[in-house]
Write an enzyme that holds these catalytic residues in place. Structure first.
Site, mmCIF file in Angstrom:
data_model
loop_
_atom_site.group_PDB
_atom_site.id
_atom_site.type_symbol
_atom_site.label_atom_id
_atom_site.label_comp_id
_atom_site.label_asym_id
_atom_site.label_seq_id
_atom_site.Cartn_x
_atom_site.Cartn_y
_atom_site.Cartn_z
ATOM 1 N N GLY A 14 0.824 -1.208 0.000
ATOM 2 C CA GLY A 14 0.000 0.000 0.000
ATOM 3 C C GLY A 14 0.857 1.256 0.000
ATOM 4 O O GLY A 14 1.923 1.284 0.607
ATOM 5 N N LYS A 79 -1.439 -6.184 -4.367
ATOM 6 C CA LYS A 79 -2.153 -7.384 -4.821
ATOM 7 C C LYS A 79 -1.195 -8.288 -5.589
ATOM 8 O O LYS A 79 -0.259 -7.821 -6.239
ATOM 9 C CB LYS A 79 -3.285 -6.980 -5.769
ATOM 10 C CG LYS A 79 -4.472 -6.388 -5.047
ATOM 11 C CD LYS A 79 -5.666 -6.291 -5.954
ATOM 12 C CE LYS A 79 -5.687 -4.970 -6.665
ATOM 13 N NZ LYS A 79 -6.939 -4.662 -7.323
ATOM 14 N N GLY A 80 -1.464 -9.555 -5.577
ATOM 15 C CA GLY A 80 -0.746 -10.458 -6.471
ATOM 16 C C GLY A 80 0.607 -10.897 -5.970
ATOM 17 O O GLY A 80 1.630 -10.375 -6.401
ATOM 18 N N ILE A 141 1.819 2.690 7.043
ATOM 19 C CA ILE A 141 1.122 3.547 8.012
ATOM 20 C C ILE A 141 0.787 2.754 9.268
ATOM 21 O O ILE A 141 0.546 3.328 10.307
ATOM 22 C CB ILE A 141 -0.159 4.183 7.423
ATOM 23 C CG1 ILE A 141 -1.227 3.141 7.099
ATOM 24 C CG2 ILE A 141 0.158 5.039 6.219
ATOM 25 C CD1 ILE A 141 -2.605 3.745 6.920
ATOM 26 N N ASP A 142 0.783 1.420 9.167
ATOM 27 C CA ASP A 142 0.412 0.588 10.326
ATOM 28 C C ASP A 142 1.519 0.542 11.382
ATOM 29 O O ASP A 142 1.275 0.158 12.521
ATOM 30 C CB ASP A 142 0.090 -0.841 9.875
ATOM 31 C CG ASP A 142 -1.066 -0.893 8.887
ATOM 32 O OD1 ASP A 142 -1.779 0.118 8.756
ATOM 33 O OD2 ASP A 142 -1.248 -1.938 8.242
ATOM 34 N N ARG A 278 -22.432 9.290 15.855
ATOM 35 C CA ARG A 278 -22.130 9.451 14.435
ATOM 36 C C ARG A 278 -20.747 8.849 14.167
ATOM 37 O O ARG A 278 -19.882 8.861 15.053
ATOM 38 C CB ARG A 278 -22.095 10.925 14.017
ATOM 39 C CG ARG A 278 -23.447 11.615 14.012
ATOM 40 C CD ARG A 278 -24.341 11.131 12.871
ATOM 41 N NE ARG A 278 -25.585 11.885 12.789
ATOM 42 C CZ ARG A 278 -26.696 11.607 13.457
ATOM 43 N NH1 ARG A 278 -26.711 10.580 14.306
ATOM 44 N NH2 ARG A 278 -27.781 12.348 13.319
ATOM 45 N N HIS A 284 -8.579 5.958 3.292
ATOM 46 C CA HIS A 284 -7.324 6.212 2.585
ATOM 47 C C HIS A 284 -6.844 7.651 2.677
ATOM 48 O O HIS A 284 -5.730 7.954 2.228
ATOM 49 C CB HIS A 284 -7.458 5.771 1.118
ATOM 50 C CG HIS A 284 -7.611 4.280 1.014
ATOM 51 N ND1 HIS A 284 -8.803 3.646 1.256
ATOM 52 C CD2 HIS A 284 -6.708 3.304 0.754
ATOM 53 C CE1 HIS A 284 -8.643 2.338 1.127
ATOM 54 N NE2 HIS A 284 -7.385 2.105 0.825
ATOM 55 N N ARG A 287 -3.560 7.697 4.067
ATOM 56 C CA ARG A 287 -2.409 7.264 3.261
ATOM 57 C C ARG A 287 -1.932 8.345 2.289
ATOM 58 O O ARG A 287 -0.759 8.397 1.931
ATOM 59 C CB ARG A 287 -2.786 6.004 2.472
ATOM 60 C CG ARG A 287 -3.052 4.787 3.347
ATOM 61 C CD ARG A 287 -2.274 3.592 2.880
ATOM 62 N NE ARG A 287 -2.519 3.277 1.515
ATOM 63 C CZ ARG A 287 -3.159 2.200 1.072
ATOM 64 N NH1 ARG A 287 -3.630 1.320 1.942
ATOM 65 N NH2 ARG A 287 -3.314 1.972 -0.200
HETATM 66 O O1 F6P Z 1 -1.359 -1.810 5.379
HETATM 67 C C1 F6P Z 1 -1.730 -0.502 5.106
HETATM 68 C C2 F6P Z 1 -3.225 -0.360 4.978
HETATM 69 O O2 F6P Z 1 -3.526 0.991 4.751
HETATM 70 C C3 F6P Z 1 -4.017 -0.900 6.173
HETATM 71 O O3 F6P Z 1 -4.015 -0.017 7.269
HETATM 72 C C4 F6P Z 1 -5.358 -1.129 5.544
HETATM 73 O O4 F6P Z 1 -6.090 -2.120 6.219
HETATM 74 C C5 F6P Z 1 -5.008 -1.578 4.146
HETATM 75 O O5 F6P Z 1 -3.702 -1.099 3.879
HETATM 76 C C6 F6P Z 1 -5.948 -1.097 3.075
HETATM 77 O O6 F6P Z 1 -5.539 -1.606 1.859
HETATM 78 P P1 F6P Z 1 -6.174 -1.209 0.454
HETATM 79 O O7 F6P Z 1 -5.420 -0.024 -0.066
HETATM 80 O O8 F6P Z 1 -5.986 -2.413 -0.390
HETATM 81 O O9 F6P Z 1 -7.609 -0.866 0.698
#
Ligand code: F6P
Length: 360
Positions: A14, A79-80, A141-142, A278, A284, A287
């Protein structure tokens, strides 16, 4: 200055803020200091899987403006798995040999791989199988890569989540509501606990610590009895329901995606306490965007140090941040230790010391 080298660089997994700052630092050090060549590989290992490989020559002029740019100019994918790559006909195919061939077609002497623990494990397997000279740089980011105190992207994500809490305080107070903020963190609650403390949350829910809705509501009632008409709850996406169920959905390619625990928590709080709730799901937004100064700093230090590792031919190592210094360690050691939130650690003690409900 050592032997001339032609090095490749790729971003994998990611995206996050600070990846471009690493690319910039690697190019500066490799070309500016060592007069090497740097080849940027597109879309992670997928750029090496095709013939000819998808790659571009990088120059200081090209990368210089990238310090503050979000995302990655090289592109990436989470992915992949190349060892079980999903093909159009639905079968899975081992494409590792094609990636290794791509590395050799580009005549690379070494490869800088920027990724989280999953990407690092894959890159290392490829390196061992195909004789690739790999050095790693941790990003996610995790912030769950073992040993390193910082992974690129974490600080920016925390800043974003903290700012969201800062904003929610005012609207929560205006309407006497309980606001729930759902943040990312695939398996670990680092973003939630860090932003939760920094942003003044009243309740922090993380996957590492069990909780009860009754005690969340007790905290909300305690605040009400003190004349505080609103509460802020931050919940990590990987938190389970009270009875241990995960809330996620599966997309194509069998990738698990979290999402929805915020709604669950909000509904349960309303049902149990009658409070109006709420939910904000940050997603994202955490990110993307401009990297924070700390992420730019760590990215720059990691980029320079990774190139220096190549100059020393100290391969199969990853750069980490420990006690205000860069320390390089074997990649195998970094990925062997998953870093979740320590339930006995300083942040947990701090949160509890502030009266935040963090679970039981
Ligand atoms: O590992 C980073 C991360 O942003 C996680 O915090 C989140 O669960 C995941 O990637 C989301 O991935 P994607 O971009 O595939 O939705």
């Amino acid at each position: 200055m050592g032997d001339y080298k032609r090095i490749g660089i790729l971003t994998s997994g990611g995206d996050c803020a600070g990846l471009n700052a690493v690319i910039r630092a690697v190019v500066h050090r490799a070309i500016g200091t060592y007069s090497w060549e740097v080849i940027g590989i597109r879309q992670a290992t997928q750029g090496l899987m095709v013939d000819p490989p998808q790659a571009t020559q990088l120059s200081i002029e090209k990368v210089d403006p990238l310090l503050i740019a979000g995302g990655t100019v090289l592109g990436t994918t989470n992915k992949g798995d190349p060892f079980a790559f999903p093909m159009p006909d639905g079968t899975l195919c081992d494409r590792s040999a094609e990636i290794i061939a791509g590395y050799h077609t580009l005549q690379l002497d070494a490869l800088v791989g920027i990724g989280g623990d999953g990407s690092m494990a894959i890159l290392r397997k490829l390196a061992q199988q195909g004789g690739l000279n790999l050095v790693g740089i941790p990003k996610t980011i995790d912030n769950d890569v073992g040993i390193t105190e910082h992974s690129i992207g974490f600080d920016t994500a925390v800043n974003t989540a903290t700012e969201a809490l800062d904003r929610l305080h005012f609207t929560a107070a205006s309407h006497s509501r309980v606001m729930i903020l759902e943040v990312m963190g695939r398996d670990a609650g680092h973003i939630a606990i860090t932003a939760g403390i920094a942003g003044g949350a009243d309740v922090i829910l993380i996957p590492e610590i069990p909780y009860t809705i009754a005690n969340v509501c007790e905290k909300i009632r305690e605040r009400q009895s003190q004349g505080k008409n609103y509460s802020l709850v931050i919940v990590s996406e990987a938190v389970r329901t009270e009875d241990g169920q995960t809330i996620s959905f599966m997309k194509e390619l069998k990738q698990k995606h979290w999402g929805g625990i915020g709604d669950y928590v909000a509904e349960q709080i309303s049902l149990s306490s009658g409070a109006e709730t709420r939910v904000t799901v940050l997603g994202h937004v955490q990110r993307g965007g401009t990297p924070s100064p700390l992420d730019r700093l760590v990215a720059s230090a990691f980029g320079v140090a990774a190139v220096d590792l190549i100059a020393e031919e100290k391969y199969d190592h990853i750069v980490t941040w420990q006690n205000r210094q860069i320390v390089s360690i074997p990649i195998a050691d970094a990925i062997a230790q998953y870093r979740s939130v320590d339930p006995k650690g300083t942040l947990v003690k701090t949160a509890r010391g502030l009266g935040i409900y963090l679970g039981d």
